[in-house]
Design an enzyme around this catalytic site. Sequence first.
Site, short mmCIF file in Angstrom:
data_model
loop_
_atom_site.label_atom_id
_atom_site.label_comp_id
_atom_site.label_asym_id
_atom_site.label_seq_id
_atom_site.Cartn_x
_atom_site.Cartn_y
_atom_site.Cartn_z
N VAL A 65 -29.05 64.61 9.42
CA VAL A 65 -30.19 65.43 9.85
C VAL A 65 -31.27 64.65 10.60
CG1 VAL A 65 -29.88 67.23 8.09
CG2 VAL A 65 -31.38 65.27 7.61
N TYR A 155 -41.46 59.18 -0.84
CA TYR A 155 -40.98 60.52 -1.17
C TYR A 155 -42.14 61.52 -1.15
CZ TYR A 155 -38.44 64.24 -3.64
OH TYR A 155 -37.86 65.44 -3.99
N SER A 158 -43.30 62.18 2.34
CA SER A 158 -42.36 63.04 3.08
C SER A 158 -42.48 64.49 2.64
CB SER A 158 -40.93 62.53 2.91
OG SER A 158 -40.43 62.78 1.60
N1 LIG Z 1 -33.13 67.66 -8.01
C1 LIG Z 1 -34.45 67.69 -8.19
O1 LIG Z 1 -34.95 67.47 -9.31
C2 LIG Z 1 -35.35 68.03 -7.02
C3 LIG Z 1 -36.71 68.27 -7.30
C4 LIG Z 1 -37.56 68.57 -6.25
C5 LIG Z 1 -37.09 68.61 -4.95
N2 LIG Z 1 -35.76 68.37 -4.72
C6 LIG Z 1 -35.32 68.41 -3.31
O2 LIG Z 1 -34.23 69.31 -3.21
C7 LIG Z 1 -33.36 68.87 -2.16
C8 LIG Z 1 -31.94 68.78 -2.68
O3 LIG Z 1 -31.88 67.81 -3.71
P1 LIG Z 1 -30.64 67.68 -4.71
O4 LIG Z 1 -31.19 67.37 -6.04
O5 LIG Z 1 -29.71 68.80 -4.51
O6 LIG Z 1 -29.99 66.30 -4.14
P2 LIG Z 1 -28.47 65.84 -4.00
O7 LIG Z 1 -28.52 64.36 -3.87
O8 LIG Z 1 -27.63 66.42 -5.08
O9 LIG Z 1 -28.03 66.49 -2.61
C9 LIG Z 1 -28.60 66.05 -1.40
C10 LIG Z 1 -27.58 66.18 -0.29
O10 LIG Z 1 -28.21 65.76 0.93
C11 LIG Z 1 -27.25 65.01 1.65
N3 LIG Z 1 -27.92 64.12 2.60
C12 LIG Z 1 -28.62 62.99 2.33
N4 LIG Z 1 -29.04 62.41 3.47
C13 LIG Z 1 -28.59 63.20 4.48
C14 LIG Z 1 -28.70 63.15 5.89
N5 LIG Z 1 -29.34 62.12 6.51
N6 LIG Z 1 -28.14 64.12 6.63
C15 LIG Z 1 -27.48 65.13 6.03
N7 LIG Z 1 -27.32 65.24 4.69
C16 LIG Z 1 -27.88 64.28 3.93
C17 LIG Z 1 -26.47 64.25 0.60
O11 LIG Z 1 -25.21 63.79 1.11
C18 LIG Z 1 -26.32 65.31 -0.48
O12 LIG Z 1 -25.15 66.06 -0.29
C19 LIG Z 1 -33.91 67.52 -1.68
O13 LIG Z 1 -34.68 67.74 -0.51
C20 LIG Z 1 -34.79 67.07 -2.83
O14 LIG Z 1 -35.82 66.22 -2.41
C21 LIG Z 1 -34.89 68.07 -5.71
#
Ligand SMILES: NC(=O)c1ccc[n+]([C@@H]2O[C@H](COP(=O)([O-])OP(=O)(O)OC[C@H]3O[C@@H](n4cnc5c(N)ncnc54)[C@H](O)[C@@H]3O)[C@@H](O)[C@H]2O)c1
Length: 260
Positions: A65, A155, A158
């Site tokens: 991305v 983080y 961002s």
């Molecule tokens: N899990 C939590 O507790 C939580 C809390 C708040 C916010 N979030 C946000 O929710 C979103 C999803 O998090 P998640 O927990 O499902 O994480 P995850 O690590 O399970 O999934 C993230 C996905 O993003 C992909 N990814 C990473 N870098 C990339 C890139 N440069 N281009 C394309 N794909 C890329 C990874 O391969 C992975 O499949 C994130 O933005 C995270 O910051 C998560």
Amino acid sequence: MNNILSDKVSIITGGGSGIGAAIAIKFANLAAKVAIFDVDEKNGKKIVSQIEKSGGTASYYNVDVSNKEQITAAVNEVMKVYGNINSWINSAGVSKIIPFLDCSESLWDQTINVNLKGTFLCCQVAIKNMLPKGGSIINFSSVAGKKPCTEQTAYCASKYGVIGLSQSIAKEFANKNIRVNVICPGIVETPLWDKGLRDEYAIKRGLKPDEVMDYFLKEIPMERLCSYQDIVNTAIFLTTDMSSYLTGQSINLVGGAWMD
Ligand SMILES: NC(=O)c1ccc[n+]([C@@H]2O[C@H](COP(=O)([O-])OP(=O)(O)OC[C@H]3O[C@@H](n4cnc5c(N)ncnc54)[C@H](O)[C@@H]3O)[C@@H](O)[C@H]2O)c1
């Protein structure tokens, strides 16, 4: 199968894992055509195959991305295959806990590039393609995009940025039938936590890794973590006309732990 998303073509970044994968599976189950953009080809293809086995429609595109050319090339393919894009969910993200003075320039760049620049680039490409007919964009921030968390400088920066970016374009395109909203989850137990975050948080708080989730639970008035279902339900609401008067909003899914 309930068909409430049958008129949707949804691009889901980060759809190979965690939150993005849960949304991809449910959206396809509700008859959306789903395109997963992820750097993890193995996981992305696994989710596509799971969706197809259940009778849904999905395809995987190897997209970083933070790379505009890759996003544009994949979107051109999606347009050829599905003919339209009216839903875009930016779930791709990375996270690391590290004391501020140890945060390297490269970690800063990587975090900002994926979480903030990636969201910017995807929103730009999404909006160009949505302009004729409108659409809904959902970006992922975090409760860490609303309140400061120590040792998560890049983080936090961002995720605060994602909210500012989303509000700005929500306003700019509000009269074009393009809505932009943000989901701010608290803690969702996804693979993100298994990639090092749980261990890093344990060190930060002087806990054992298996004590981390219980530690979070104590801070949540509803006494449970955020579930995939909580996120997916909110994403469905934000994608359909049920939320047609809602744009530029950042919705906290934190069980009452934060209210601003
Ligand atoms: N899990 C939590 O507790 C939580 C809390 C708040 C916010 N979030 C946000 O929710 C979103 C999803 O998090 P998640 O927990 O499902 O994480 P995850 O690590 O399970 O999934 C993230 C996905 O993003 C992909 N990814 C990473 N870098 C990339 C890139 N440069 N281009 C394309 N794909 C890329 C990874 O391969 C992975 O499949 C994130 O933005 C995270 O910051 C998560």
